[in-house]
Write an enzyme that holds these catalytic residues in place. Structure first.
Site, PDB file in Angstrom:
ATOM      1  N   ASP A  32       0.868  -1.186   0.000  1.00  0.00           N
ATOM      2  CA  ASP A  32       0.000   0.000   0.000  1.00  0.00           C
ATOM      3  C   ASP A  32       0.899   1.228   0.000  1.00  0.00           C
ATOM      4  O   ASP A  32       2.028   1.175   0.496  1.00  0.00           O
ATOM      5  CB  ASP A  32      -0.916  -0.012   1.227  1.00  0.00           C
ATOM      6  N   THR A  87     -12.211   2.089  -5.481  1.00  0.00           N
ATOM      7  CA  THR A  87     -12.709   2.849  -6.632  1.00  0.00           C
ATOM      8  C   THR A  87     -13.822   3.760  -6.119  1.00  0.00           C
ATOM      9  O   THR A  87     -15.001   3.509  -6.379  1.00  0.00           O
ATOM     10  CB  THR A  87     -13.245   1.895  -7.725  1.00  0.00           C
ATOM     11  N   LEU A 155     -17.423  -9.804  -1.035  1.00  0.00           N
ATOM     12  CA  LEU A 155     -17.466  -9.941   0.421  1.00  0.00           C
ATOM     13  C   LEU A 155     -18.315  -8.869   1.104  1.00  0.00           C
ATOM     14  O   LEU A 155     -18.403  -7.738   0.650  1.00  0.00           O
ATOM     15  CB  LEU A 155     -16.059  -9.969   1.025  1.00  0.00           C
ATOM     16  N   ARG A 156     -18.955  -9.318   2.180  1.00  0.00           N
ATOM     17  CA  ARG A 156     -19.727  -8.395   3.029  1.00  0.00           C
ATOM     18  C   ARG A 156     -18.895  -8.058   4.243  1.00  0.00           C
ATOM     19  O   ARG A 156     -18.248  -8.949   4.809  1.00  0.00           O
ATOM     20  CB  ARG A 156     -21.007  -9.085   3.533  1.00  0.00           C
ATOM     21  N   PHE A 260     -32.537  -9.348   2.614  1.00  0.00           N
ATOM     22  CA  PHE A 260     -32.470  -7.962   2.109  1.00  0.00           C
ATOM     23  C   PHE A 260     -33.848  -7.323   1.961  1.00  0.00           C
ATOM     24  O   PHE A 260     -34.070  -6.471   1.109  1.00  0.00           O
ATOM     25  CB  PHE A 260     -31.637  -7.875   0.822  1.00  0.00           C
ATOM     26  N   LEU A 261     -34.772  -7.765   2.804  1.00  0.00           N
ATOM     27  CA  LEU A 261     -36.103  -7.135   2.835  1.00  0.00           C
ATOM     28  C   LEU A 261     -36.327  -6.514   4.202  1.00  0.00           C
ATOM     29  O   LEU A 261     -37.459  -6.364   4.635  1.00  0.00           O
ATOM     30  CB  LEU A 261     -37.193  -8.175   2.547  1.00  0.00           C
ATOM     31  N   ALA A 263     -36.827  -3.592   6.233  1.00  0.00           N
ATOM     32  CA  ALA A 263     -37.140  -2.176   6.035  1.00  0.00           C
ATOM     33  C   ALA A 263     -36.566  -1.370   7.185  1.00  0.00           C
ATOM     34  O   ALA A 263     -36.434  -1.864   8.301  1.00  0.00           O
ATOM     35  CB  ALA A 263     -38.648  -1.999   5.983  1.00  0.00           C
ATOM     36  N   GLY A 268     -26.234   1.950   3.452  1.00  0.00           N
ATOM     37  CA  GLY A 268     -25.105   2.871   3.429  1.00  0.00           C
ATOM     38  C   GLY A 268     -23.851   2.050   3.211  1.00  0.00           C
ATOM     39  O   GLY A 268     -23.914   0.961   2.640  1.00  0.00           O
ATOM     40  N   CYS A 271     -19.915   0.592  -0.275  1.00  0.00           N
ATOM     41  CA  CYS A 271     -20.158  -0.072  -1.564  1.00  0.00           C
ATOM     42  C   CYS A 271     -21.486   0.286  -2.214  1.00  0.00           C
ATOM     43  O   CYS A 271     -21.512   0.912  -3.275  1.00  0.00           O
ATOM     44  CB  CYS A 271     -20.050  -1.581  -1.402  1.00  0.00           C
TER      45      CYS A 271
HETATM   46  C1  UDX Z   1     -22.294  -5.085   0.136  1.00  0.00           C
HETATM   47  C2  UDX Z   1     -22.683  -6.381  -0.583  1.00  0.00           C
HETATM   48  O1  UDX Z   1     -23.594  -7.127   0.239  1.00  0.00           O
HETATM   49  C3  UDX Z   1     -21.431  -7.203  -0.859  1.00  0.00           C
HETATM   50  O2  UDX Z   1     -21.768  -8.377  -1.583  1.00  0.00           O
HETATM   51  C4  UDX Z   1     -20.473  -6.357  -1.671  1.00  0.00           C
HETATM   52  O3  UDX Z   1     -19.276  -7.069  -1.935  1.00  0.00           O
HETATM   53  C5  UDX Z   1     -20.159  -5.060  -0.963  1.00  0.00           C
HETATM   54  O4  UDX Z   1     -21.370  -4.361  -0.653  1.00  0.00           O
HETATM   55  P1  UDX Z   1     -21.624  -4.451   2.645  1.00  0.00           P
HETATM   56  O5  UDX Z   1     -21.378  -3.053   2.171  1.00  0.00           O
HETATM   57  O6  UDX Z   1     -20.665  -5.089   3.582  1.00  0.00           O
HETATM   58  O7  UDX Z   1     -21.745  -5.438   1.396  1.00  0.00           O
HETATM   59  O8  UDX Z   1     -23.037  -4.397   3.375  1.00  0.00           O
HETATM   60  P2  UDX Z   1     -24.432  -5.176   3.310  1.00  0.00           P
HETATM   61  O9  UDX Z   1     -24.464  -6.247   4.306  1.00  0.00           O
HETATM   62  O10 UDX Z   1     -24.790  -5.518   1.925  1.00  0.00           O
HETATM   63  O11 UDX Z   1     -25.399  -4.000   3.831  1.00  0.00           O
HETATM   64  C6  UDX Z   1     -25.455  -2.772   3.126  1.00  0.00           C
HETATM   65  C7  UDX Z   1     -26.400  -1.809   3.785  1.00  0.00           C
HETATM   66  O12 UDX Z   1     -27.753  -2.206   3.578  1.00  0.00           O
HETATM   67  C8  UDX Z   1     -26.232  -1.660   5.300  1.00  0.00           C
HETATM   68  O13 UDX Z   1     -26.317  -0.276   5.616  1.00  0.00           O
HETATM   69  C9  UDX Z   1     -27.408  -2.421   5.868  1.00  0.00           C
HETATM   70  O14 UDX Z   1     -27.813  -1.916   7.119  1.00  0.00           O
HETATM   71  C10 UDX Z   1     -28.470  -2.176   4.798  1.00  0.00           C
HETATM   72  N1  UDX Z   1     -29.512  -3.212   4.725  1.00  0.00           N
HETATM   73  C11 UDX Z   1     -29.187  -4.506   4.416  1.00  0.00           C
HETATM   74  C12 UDX Z   1     -30.846  -2.861   4.916  1.00  0.00           C
HETATM   75  O15 UDX Z   1     -31.172  -1.681   5.181  1.00  0.00           O
HETATM   76  N2  UDX Z   1     -31.806  -3.833   4.811  1.00  0.00           N
HETATM   77  C13 UDX Z   1     -31.524  -5.117   4.506  1.00  0.00           C
HETATM   78  O16 UDX Z   1     -32.455  -5.913   4.411  1.00  0.00           O
HETATM   79  C14 UDX Z   1     -30.171  -5.466   4.310  1.00  0.00           C
END
Ligand code: UDX
Length: 471
Positions: A32, A87, A155-156, A260-261, A263, A268, A271
């Site tokens: 880095d 990026t 990755l998450r 991912f449902l 509410a 944020g 990514c």
């Molecule tokens: C995400 C993608 O999931 C991952 O595959 C990618 O590589 C990078 O971006 P990440 O940023 O770690 O990963 O977070 P994620 O777990 O996806 O959550 C994103 C945001 O959505 C969080 O702020 C979370 O609180 C919000 N969220 C998630 C909701 O508001 N509701 C949901 O049902 C799920």
């Protein structure tokens, strides 16, 4: 088989990738340009909170399979180079800023001639607009034996180690899948990932652009799913429905799926927000902006949920000016200390701008929060101390310790037991029983405790008139 490899850019993605590759038995050097970060990693100090990462880092350093540098010259021995550079969103628009990636590829290109044409694989992992890999490959095309492959990372945060070592799938983007050079590159990466592939992770080989689009569309789909249920939330609020009932029921259709449902105050992080904007910008550059125009609405719904919390606070307090509000959570999601584009910090800032006295607490993210909003809001590590004297409490990051709060004990600390559950994780009836006035996103509190439409229907008292009476 042990491969000597490098990871260029050891931010979140790169650092976890480097430590995970060392865990698989490879000889890894992480690079880095941020000397402070390199010194911390070399000393075994994780620059972020990620479950399991600290142990992998310690083991890698101890076994000397993992080391870090700021000098590209140290990379000449490696057969495989991963690009883990960020990026970010460009300062002048929605597009992705590729300057770090381009600079890294050019710096790497300077040291690759020292390999004398020995087979060398460069593997892009960053999230990039379609067309980037082909352009970067052109920057390396004068070098004999060098092949660029695009291998997006899914990755998450919070599950980064698990997602790297046991991913759902591996995607390999190549210049031309029919070309023997591509086959050799694929075989080289398969060797590196042998320990991952043994867990039966499907591995898909496709063209560069498809691989780039897999990542962009996966994130756009996830963001759309969240904004979809949050848009339904807005309908729930005006009709008296409970969005958690709606989400649970539609999620049981496996074409839709329950994940991912959730509410609430929306998405944020580093990514989803920037990736949907970069995807829109890329569509516009290709002359098909209208194809992804709906993502503008996805972004707008997400933004509105943040503002909705401020409106609810104003309703509950009869104006927020000079009122003491405690925000539970600073990280963009639980089990992370990342505050990039955090809905919690954004709402805290909006409340402060509207004149409230805001205290923010979080189990892990206060250090990062200080850098973003220090001086603007109070930061308090201890949850009880943060709650003391609050006229309104707002839950915005669903850490377990906030989900598990005892409503009676919390009521004894605050000045007024009023709460907004911005993530729909608390049991409203338990909190009401303990004396709290509680509001949630997507679960309208109807005037004078009248039953919601759904409850009236369950009780058999549902008529057009009873429905109209609720409006
Ligand atoms: C995400 C993608 O999931 C991952 O595959 C990618 O590589 C990078 O971006 P990440 O940023 O770690 O990963 O977070 P994620 O777990 O996806 O959550 C994103 C945001 O959505 C969080 O702020 C979370 O609180 C919000 N969220 C998630 C909701 O508001 N509701 C949901 O049902 C799920």
């Amino acid at each position: 088989m042990t491969t000597t490899l490098s990871v260029i850019g050891v931010g979140y993605l790169g650092a976890v990738h480097a430590a995970s590759m060392a865990e698989l038995g490879h000889d890894v050097i992480g690079l880095d340009i941020d000397a402070e970060r390199i010194a911390a990693l070399q000393a075994g100090i994780p620059p972020f909170h990620e479950p399991g990462f600290e142990d992998l880092l310690a083991t890698g350093l101890e076994t000397e399979r993992l080391r870090f540098t700021t000098d590209y010259a140290d990379l000449a021995r490696a057969d495989v180079h991963f690009l883990g550079l960020g990026t970010p969103q460009r300062a002048d628009g929605f597009g992705a800023d590729l300057s770090h990636l381009e600079a890294a590829v050019d710096a790497l290109a300077e040291v690759l001639p020292a390999r004398g044409g020995a087979p060398t694989l460069v593997v892009g992992k960053s999230t990039v607009p379609a067309g980037t890999a082909r352009k970067l490959a052109a920057r390396l095309s004068h070098l004999e034996g060098v092949y660029l492959l695009w291998n997006p990372e899914f990755l998450r945060e919070g599950f980064a180690v698990q997602d790297t070592l046991t991913p759902d799938r591996l995607v390999y983007g190549v210049h031309d899948p029919e070309d023997p050079a591509a086959e050799q590159a694929v075989a080289m990466l398969d060797d590196v990932y042998a320990g991952v592939l043994q867990h039966q992770a499907p591995r898909l080989v496709m063209g560069y652009e498809a691989a780039e689009l897999v990542k962009a569309s996966a994130n756009a789909f996830l963001a759309t799913k969240i904004s979809f249920i949050n848009a339904v939330s807005e309908m729930c609020e005006v009709t008296g429905a409970d969005v958690t009932d709606v989400a649970r029921a539609i999620g049981m259709d496996d074409r839709i799926g329950a994940k991912f449902l959730r509410a609430g105050v929306g998405f944020g992080g580093g990514c989803l927000p920037k990736d949907i904007r970069a995807f829109m910008a890329s569509a516009e550059e290709h002359g098909v902006g209208e194809s992804l125009g709906f993502l503008r609405e996805v972004d707008a719904v997400n933004e509105r949920r943040r503002e909705r919390v401020v409106t609810l606070a104003e309703e509950l307090l009869g104006g927020v000016e000079g009122r003491r509000i405690t925000v539970l959570g600073a990280a963009f999601k639980p089990n992370s200390d990342d505050t990039r584009d955090s809905p919690a910090l954004d709402v805290a800032t909006r409340l402060r701008t509207a004149g409230a006295e805001v205290t923010v607490t979080d189990p892990q993210a206060l250090e990062n929060a200080r850098r973003r909003v220090g001086g603007l809001v109070e930061l308090e590590q201890d949850t009880d101390a943060a709650l003391r004297g609050a006229e309104l409490t707002v839950l915005l990051t669903e850490w377990d310790e906030y989900r598990d709060l005892d409503p009676a004990q919390a009521a004894s600390l605050v000045a007024s037991p009023r709460l907004i559950d911005g993530r729909n994780v608390l049991d409203p009836s338990a909190w009401r029983e303990a004396g709290w006035e509680i509001r949630s996103l997507g679960r309208a509190e109807l005037p004078s405790g009248r039953p919601s439409v759904a409850k009236a229907a369950r009780g058999g008292a549902f008529t057009a008139r009873s429905q109209a009476a609720l409006v």
